[in-house]
Design an enzyme around this catalytic site. Structure first.
Site, PDB file in Angstrom:
ATOM      1  N   CYS A   1       0.806  -1.117  -0.070  1.00 21.77           N
ATOM      2  CA  CYS A   1       0.172  -0.097   0.051  1.00 21.77           C
ATOM      3  C   CYS A   1       0.947   1.354  -0.027  1.00 21.77           C
ATOM      4  O   CYS A   1       1.325   1.476  -0.975  1.00 21.77           O
ATOM      5  CB  CYS A   1      -0.888  -0.006   1.147  1.00 21.77           C
ATOM      6  SG  CYS A   1      -2.598   0.925   0.691  1.00 21.77           S
TER       7      CYS A   1
ATOM      8  N   HIS B   1      -3.410  -5.438   2.416  1.00 24.05           N
ATOM      9  CA  HIS B   1      -3.293  -5.626   3.853  1.00 24.05           C
ATOM     10  C   HIS B   1      -4.103  -7.318   3.950  1.00 24.05           C
ATOM     11  O   HIS B   1      -4.512  -7.756   3.348  1.00 24.05           O
ATOM     12  CB  HIS B   1      -3.803  -4.592   4.751  1.00 24.05           C
ATOM     13  CG  HIS B   1      -3.552  -3.335   4.436  1.00 24.05           C
ATOM     14  ND1 HIS B   1      -2.343  -2.826   4.844  1.00 24.05           N
ATOM     15  CD2 HIS B   1      -4.156  -2.433   3.511  1.00 24.05           C
ATOM     16  CE1 HIS B   1      -2.220  -1.418   4.231  1.00 24.05           C
ATOM     17  NE2 HIS B   1      -3.214  -1.052   3.519  1.00 24.05           N
TER      18      HIS B   1
HETATM   19  N1  GLN Z   1      -1.931   6.943   1.872  1.00 23.45           N
HETATM   20  C1  GLN Z   1      -2.039   6.110   0.910  1.00 23.45           C
HETATM   21  C2  GLN Z   1      -3.330   6.296  -0.043  1.00 23.45           C
HETATM   22  O1  GLN Z   1      -4.508   6.632   0.660  1.00 23.45           O
HETATM   23  C3  GLN Z   1      -1.811   4.728   1.406  1.00 23.45           C
HETATM   24  C4  GLN Z   1      -2.997   4.183   2.264  1.00 23.45           C
HETATM   25  C5  GLN Z   1      -2.438   2.807   2.910  1.00 23.45           C
HETATM   26  O2  GLN Z   1      -1.376   2.357   3.027  1.00 23.45           O
HETATM   27  N2  GLN Z   1      -3.357   2.099   3.473  1.00 23.45           N
HETATM   28  O3  GLN Z   1      -3.501   5.664  -0.948  1.00 23.45           O
END
Ligand code: GLN
Length: 237
Positions: A95, A193
């Site tokens: 992510c 995740h």
């Molecule tokens: N901040 C990033 C986004 O919103 C990654 C989010 C995350 O790692 N869950 O795309």
């Protein structure tokens, strides 16, 4: 100091990037190695500390926009991860960690922020948050499996010619173009995740196999139960 025979796992910046149980990816790798009698040495590298370049498998997780920007700046300044990848180390980037590996990603106001350029990808902020369960069919280069996980991100990611999609989405958003994640060499990036390696133990074995060679089979009953339950919840009957 790590002994030569141990698999050296490096967990990058748990103080900045570790949402939705991403640290479970470290635990799954450790456990699947140890159950096979393979010794493991894990280093947790906080963001104030240098990233060692002597690891075998590096992991980096997801997080919110500000910690993501900080992590990108620190990783670029540090240089240890890039040196490790040059040496042939493997990396699972999840992510925010996935977006950081590209050339740019969208900051909290959508402004472009420089990544560290280890993957030929570019991320921007999309029109809507992608949140929920994801199932995707994996690129055959890594095995014919279904990827299962949970996504929560604003980013959309465009893949360049230097990477291959990790999978094609069945349910969920992933990169935003019908694909989810990417891989190139021994780097795998994903929006998932879950934690990803608890849901996709076969992927943990791809990483361990890159380091140790062929692996003995394990009893995967608990992983299979978790996968079956999650996939049943999201896949059309
Ligand atoms: N901040 C990033 C986004 O919103 C990654 C989010 C995350 O790692 N869950 O795309």
């Amino acid at each position: 100091m790590p002994s030569d025979s141990a698999v050296r796992i490096v967990w990058i910046y748990p103080d900045l990037l570790s949402t939705y149980g991403d640290q479970g990816n470290v635990l799954i790798l450790e456990q699947r190695a140890r159950r096979r009698g393979i010794p493991v040495e894990t280093v947790h590298v906080r963001s104030a500390d240098p990233v060692p370049d002597s690891g075998d498998i590096y992991l980096i997780g997801g997080g919110e926009d500000r910690p993501q920007i900080l992590a990108a700046e620190r990783l670029r300044r540090d240089g240890g991860l890039a040196r490790a990848i040059d040496r042939g180390a493997a990396l699972l980037a999840v992510c925010a960690g996935y977006q950081i590996m590209g050339s740019t990603f969208g900051g909290e106001e959508g402004q472009p922020v420089a990544g560290i350029g280890l993957l030929d990808i570019e991320s921007t902020r999309g029109p809507a948050r992608a949140v929920g369960e994801l199932a995707a069919e994996v690129d055959t280069g890594l095995g014919g499996h279904i990827l299962s996980g949970f996504e929560n991100h604003m980013g959309v990611t465009r893949l360049g010619p230097g990477v291959r999609p990790l999978s094609r989405t069945i349910v969920g958003t992933g990169n935003g173009d019908g694909t989810e994640g990417c891989h190139a060499g021994k780097i795998v990036g994903t929006y998932l995740h879950g934690p990803a390696l608890a849901r996709n133990h076969w992927l943990a074995d791809v990483f361990l196999g890159w380091v140790t060679g062929p692996l003995a089979p394990l009893d995967d009953a608990w992983h299979e139960r978790l996968r079956a339950e999650r996939l049943k919840a999201v896949l059309p009957a």
